[in-house]
Design an enzyme around this catalytic site. Structure first.
Site, PDB file in Angstrom:
ATOM      1  N   SER A 222       0.828  -1.210   0.000  1.00 24.51           N
ATOM      2  CA  SER A 222       0.000   0.000   0.000  1.00 24.51           C
ATOM      3  C   SER A 222       0.861   1.257   0.000  1.00 24.51           C
ATOM      4  O   SER A 222       0.504   2.268  -0.620  1.00 24.51           O
ATOM      5  CB  SER A 222      -0.943   0.000   1.199  1.00 24.51           C
ATOM      6  OG  SER A 222      -0.217   0.050   2.426  1.00 24.51           O
ATOM      7  N   ARG A 226       0.189   3.330  -3.427  1.00 30.75           N
ATOM      8  CA  ARG A 226      -0.509   4.610  -3.292  1.00 30.75           C
ATOM      9  C   ARG A 226       0.231   5.689  -4.084  1.00 30.75           C
ATOM     10  O   ARG A 226      -0.389   6.460  -4.834  1.00 30.75           O
ATOM     11  CB  ARG A 226      -0.605   5.006  -1.820  1.00 30.75           C
ATOM     12  CG  ARG A 226      -1.317   6.341  -1.593  1.00 30.75           C
ATOM     13  CD  ARG A 226      -1.331   6.720  -0.124  1.00 30.75           C
ATOM     14  NE  ARG A 226      -2.212   5.845   0.641  1.00 30.75           N
ATOM     15  CZ  ARG A 226      -1.805   4.866   1.430  1.00 30.75           C
ATOM     16  NH1 ARG A 226      -0.505   4.619   1.552  1.00 30.75           N
ATOM     17  NH2 ARG A 226      -2.653   4.131   2.099  1.00 30.75           N
ATOM     18  N   ASN A 230      -1.339   7.255  -7.816  1.00 31.38           N
ATOM     19  CA  ASN A 230      -1.660   8.668  -7.980  1.00 31.38           C
ATOM     20  C   ASN A 230      -0.828   9.319  -9.076  1.00 31.38           C
ATOM     21  O   ASN A 230      -1.352  10.101  -9.882  1.00 31.38           O
ATOM     22  CB  ASN A 230      -1.449   9.408  -6.651  1.00 31.38           C
ATOM     23  CG  ASN A 230      -2.601   9.217  -5.689  1.00 31.38           C
ATOM     24  OD1 ASN A 230      -3.606   9.913  -5.754  1.00 31.38           O
ATOM     25  ND2 ASN A 230      -2.447   8.253  -4.788  1.00 31.38           N
TER      26      ASN A 230
END
Length: 299
Positions: A222, A226, A230
């Site tokens: 994660s 992440r 993005n």
């Protein structure tokens, strides 16, 4: 954006344009690479991440060298604010003053480095790829095979590489703070505890160990995903906005509206993306501090 020039001059479709810009330069030709491919090195990611890492160290070194006890200049004041911000966050999450001597500068470096890598997304989409295409073609190669991606954090290999490094640091502090025996006991006794009954103790130990491994893996994935998600999405949206300008077919209503949308959407997304670039760098830094802080605490 210069997508309209490239698509018009080379006659490529929108899909081919995006596919070309999403392919890394790794010496394997025009084949589109999978998200994770351990068999090749993405040379563009390595080059830009290393160059920006050197720039990060240079900026922080210049700030330290030029620091004065008098009235600070703008550059020194900005760096001091950033240093204080990171130091305060580190102090709140990591209670060991000895550990903060290493972790706080690490977090500061991570923030500046990730910010600079993210900020590569603000460069006009085709400037560096077009420059590389000219150089690559001048070396006697097919210029159409000159792939170049300039945002290192949009490469999942780079994002996961940094998150795995954070994991290794966490493992180091787990052993350093708790000892190899204490950490090993924690792996089989948390989060569900243990039992005096040998059978129950064995069952709980296996379950606890599995949960600990899942926790380490999920936090690492994660952490990197992440950042990658993005930045990859931001890069792709810039490409789609650029292609709106490539739809120009002459002075007609649809072309004018698309070009106006290209300009307005490009400006709006660039402004919004400033927040994304800074926020993702800050989140990656904060999660680094949180995970290292958790390594100092017992269950």
């Amino acid at each position: 954006m210069s997508a309209e020039h490239e698509t018009a001059q080379q006659g490529v479709t929108a899909g081919e344009y995006i596919s070309h810009h999403l392919t890394f330069f790794n010496g394997t030709g025009a084949k589109q690479q999978a998200l994770i491919d351990w068999s090749v090195l993405n040379y563009d990611t390595l080059f830009y991440s290393t160059a920006l890492g050197v720039l990060t160290c240079l900026v922080l070194w210049l700030a330290a060298r030029r620091a004065t006890s008098g009235v600070p200049g703008r550059f020194q004041a900005a760096v001091e604010l950033l240093v204080e911000l990171v130091a305060d966050q580190a102090k709140g999450l990591i209670h060991s003053a000895e550990s903060r001597k290493f972790v706080a500068p690490l977090a500061l470096t991570v923030f500046v480095w990730v910010f600079l890598m993210n900020a590569m997304d603000f460069l006009p989409l085709d400037v560096l790829p077009d420059l590389w295409r000219g150089v690559y073609g001048g070396m006697g190669h097919d210029a159409h095979q000159a792939f170049m991606r300039v945002v290192p954090t949009a490469d999942i290999n780079a994002a996961l590489g940094m998150s795995i490094t954070v994991l290794l640091i966490c493992l180091y502090y787990n052993i350093k703070i708790k000892g190899i025996g204490g950490w090993a006991h924690e792996l089989v006794s948390a989060p569900f505890g243990t039992s005096k009954n040998p059978v129950f103790a064995l069952v709980l130990g296996v379950i606890n160990f599995a949960m600990q491994i899942i926790e380490f893996v999920s936090k690492t994935l994660s952490h990197g995903m992440r950042l990658f998600g993005n930045m990859f999405a931001g890069e792709l949206i810039f490409m789609l906005i650029a292609l709106m300008g490539a739809a120009w077919t002459g002075w007609n209503v649809s072309s004018i509206l698309l070009f106006a949308g290209h300009f307005v959407a490009g400006f709006a997304w660039a402004v919004f993306h400033i927040l994304v670039v800074v926020l993702q760098a800050f989140i990656f830094m904060m999660l680094t501090l949180v995970y290292v802080g958790q390594a100092h605490e017992g269950h």
